[in-house]
Design an enzyme around this catalytic site. Sequence first.
Site, PDB file in Angstrom:
ATOM      1  NE  ARG A   1      42.572  31.456  42.180  1.00 38.56           N
ATOM      2  CZ  ARG A   1      42.735  31.614  43.502  1.00 38.56           C
ATOM      3  NH1 ARG A   1      42.679  32.810  44.041  1.00 38.56           N
ATOM      4  NH2 ARG A   1      42.934  30.581  44.290  1.00 38.56           N
TER       5      ARG A   1
ATOM      6  CE1 TYR B   1      45.361  31.516  48.301  1.00 39.15           C
ATOM      7  CE2 TYR B   1      45.910  31.675  45.962  1.00 39.15           C
ATOM      8  CZ  TYR B   1      45.052  31.931  47.008  1.00 39.15           C
ATOM      9  OH  TYR B   1      43.880  32.585  46.781  1.00 39.15           O
TER      10      TYR B   1
ATOM     11  CG  ASP C   1      45.674  35.106  44.353  1.00 37.76           C
ATOM     12  OD1 ASP C   1      46.591  35.929  44.535  1.00 37.76           O
ATOM     13  OD2 ASP C   1      44.725  34.934  45.140  1.00 37.76           O
TER      14      ASP C   1
ATOM     15  CG  HIS D   1      47.608  34.488  48.361  1.00 36.95           C
ATOM     16  ND1 HIS D   1      47.820  34.530  49.706  1.00 36.95           N
ATOM     17  CD2 HIS D   1      46.257  34.506  48.200  1.00 36.95           C
ATOM     18  CE1 HIS D   1      46.654  34.545  50.346  1.00 36.95           C
ATOM     19  NE2 HIS D   1      45.691  34.550  49.451  1.00 36.95           N
TER      20      HIS D   1
ATOM     21  CD  GLU E   1      43.752  37.670  43.394  1.00 33.36           C
ATOM     22  OE1 GLU E   1      43.212  36.949  42.512  1.00 33.36           O
ATOM     23  OE2 GLU E   1      43.460  37.575  44.590  1.00 33.36           O
TER      24      GLU E   1
ATOM     25  CD  GLU F   1      42.838  38.337  48.253  1.00 30.22           C
ATOM     26  OE1 GLU F   1      42.348  37.999  47.169  1.00 30.22           O
ATOM     27  OE2 GLU F   1      43.397  37.554  49.025  1.00 30.22           O
TER      28      GLU F   1
ATOM     29  NE  ARG G   1      41.646  39.907  43.707  1.00 26.95           N
ATOM     30  CZ  ARG G   1      40.609  39.085  43.861  1.00 26.95           C
ATOM     31  NH1 ARG G   1      39.638  39.059  42.987  1.00 26.95           N
ATOM     32  NH2 ARG G   1      40.570  38.253  44.892  1.00 26.95           N
TER      33      ARG G   1
ATOM     34  CD  GLU H   1      38.107  35.166  44.331  1.00 21.37           C
ATOM     35  OE1 GLU H   1      38.287  36.256  44.880  1.00 21.37           O
ATOM     36  OE2 GLU H   1      38.778  34.146  44.589  1.00 21.37           O
TER      37      GLU H   1
ATOM     38  CD1 TRP I   1      50.136  30.811  53.192  1.00 19.56           C
ATOM     39  CD2 TRP I   1      48.271  32.033  53.208  1.00 19.56           C
ATOM     40  NE1 TRP I   1      49.139  30.029  52.709  1.00 19.56           N
ATOM     41  CE2 TRP I   1      47.968  30.749  52.688  1.00 19.56           C
ATOM     42  CE3 TRP I   1      47.254  32.973  53.295  1.00 19.56           C
ATOM     43  CZ2 TRP I   1      46.696  30.376  52.273  1.00 19.56           C
ATOM     44  CZ3 TRP I   1      45.987  32.629  52.894  1.00 19.56           C
ATOM     45  CH2 TRP I   1      45.696  31.330  52.378  1.00 19.56           C
TER      46      TRP I   1
HETATM   47  O1  KDG Z   1      40.836  34.444  53.677  1.00 17.35           O
HETATM   48  C1  KDG Z   1      41.807  34.486  52.688  1.00 17.35           C
HETATM   49  C2  KDG Z   1      41.181  34.162  51.353  1.00 17.35           C
HETATM   50  O2  KDG Z   1      40.062  34.968  51.145  1.00 17.35           O
HETATM   51  C3  KDG Z   1      42.166  34.367  50.244  1.00 17.35           C
HETATM   52  O3  KDG Z   1      43.264  33.532  50.444  1.00 17.35           O
HETATM   53  C4  KDG Z   1      41.502  34.037  48.923  1.00 17.35           C
HETATM   54  O4  KDG Z   1      43.249  35.144  47.775  1.00 17.35           O
HETATM   55  C5  KDG Z   1      42.128  34.710  47.777  1.00 17.35           C
HETATM   56  C6  KDG Z   1      41.324  34.858  46.564  1.00 17.35           C
HETATM   57  O5  KDG Z   1      41.806  35.517  45.641  1.00 17.35           O
HETATM   58  O6  KDG Z   1      40.223  34.339  46.523  1.00 17.35           O
HETATM   59 MG    MG Z   2      43.538  36.490  46.159  1.00 15.52          MG
END
Ligand code: KDG
Ligand code: MG
Length: 404
Positions: free
Chosen positions: A147, A159, A212, A214, A238, A264, A285, A341, A404
């Site tokens: 990643r 991020y 990612d 996010h 992602e 996630e 995920r 992951e 975020w």
């Molecule tokens: O607690 C938040 C994290 O688990 C997250 O920001 C991590 O997005 C994430 C990832 O894909 O690992």
């Molecule tokens: Mg993530």
Amino acid sequence: MRITSADVIVTCPGRNYVTLKITTEDGTTGLGDATLNGRELSVASYLRDHVCPLLVGRDSGRINDIWQYLYRGAYWRRGPVTMTAIAAVDCALWDILGKRVGKPVHQLLGGAARDGVMVYGHASGQSVDDLLDSVGGFLDQGYRAVRVQAAVPGLESTYGLHHPGTGHTYEPADAAMPTDNVWHTPAYLDFAPEMMKAVRERFGYGFHLLHDVHHRLSPLEAAQLGRSLEPYRMFWIEDPTPAEDQEAFRTIRQHTTTPLAVGEVFNTIWDCQHLITERLIDYIRMSVSHSGGITHLRRIFDLADLYGVRTGSHGAGDLSPVSFAAALHLDLTVPNFGIQEYMGHLEPASEVFRTSYTFADGYMHPGDAPGLGVEIDEEAAARYPYEARYLPVNRRLDGSMHDW
Ligand code: KDG
Ligand code: MG
């Protein structure tokens, strides 16, 4: 075998972890991860105050009945706190069952469907050059999937970047109060294809490339991103949009062939029902520890298999080694496994959690120890008391809140 006690252990070896330990009358113990980043004590209380008293005296082998009892019996269903608590109980019961019959959990699930679990590592950099060094490091270690995240020029923070000195692990929940980050979508959309181009130009196409987003884009922005990344043959992008809007993926899907991954922050099968049955995503995920444990996630993965959706479970460092081990056991057995992951854990986590999983040549294996194969050293855990820490928040240039 009856449950005699259920105890919650909260510890902060590098970051906070909440662990449930269930003990049966023959002295067998099982562990479950109950960590919910930035909201840890809510799950600890849910377990201690509302779940542990219900477990004592129950037959630890009736995993399905206990799952249903905790899910249906609560009346107030779903949500990250409830489903993380149920997951911790579920994983601890699988751990106990494995230890009692002397078999690793993957054998209880029907046995391995593959020799190893392909994992992706986390390359990042404060600049594209740093990122390229980081990608090279992962490829040198044998990773087949990486990643990539790099600092967006013009933004103070981005991020997914490693903190200096933490090896290959990033840890965003690092402040006693949430830190304000600044987000600007146009800067990101300009930069992302440049970053992928640099990676493919330097290292070619012989490994899987992941990224990612996010949860930061609108559906059309995500569609633009997906299109702009098509030449770089992504394994996935992602969380392109905020995950609760399942319809958003229909728009993205109509405009790009870049594969999509999400999940996630999901907790139950109902969170991804339409995404899966309408084939709006390519990878689901969800994690063992935030989605009701092995018992529930297995059902989700089976649903996904019917619709050609593969698995790609969350494995950030804020999920403890207990849930990472549980993920590996499940991954090894599911037919529609995609990727796992692997972020690793900050030290001194290894003083507290003894693990038996291994990495070789881009693949991981949970090991053949009975149960999940993870033990907790409670004396070591006590040396690292809980510390209040929060994830950051995002604001746009005008000061308004953004995801975020
Ligand atoms: O607690 C938040 C994290 O688990 C997250 O920001 C991590 O997005 C994430 C990832 O894909 O690992
Ligand atoms: Mg993530």
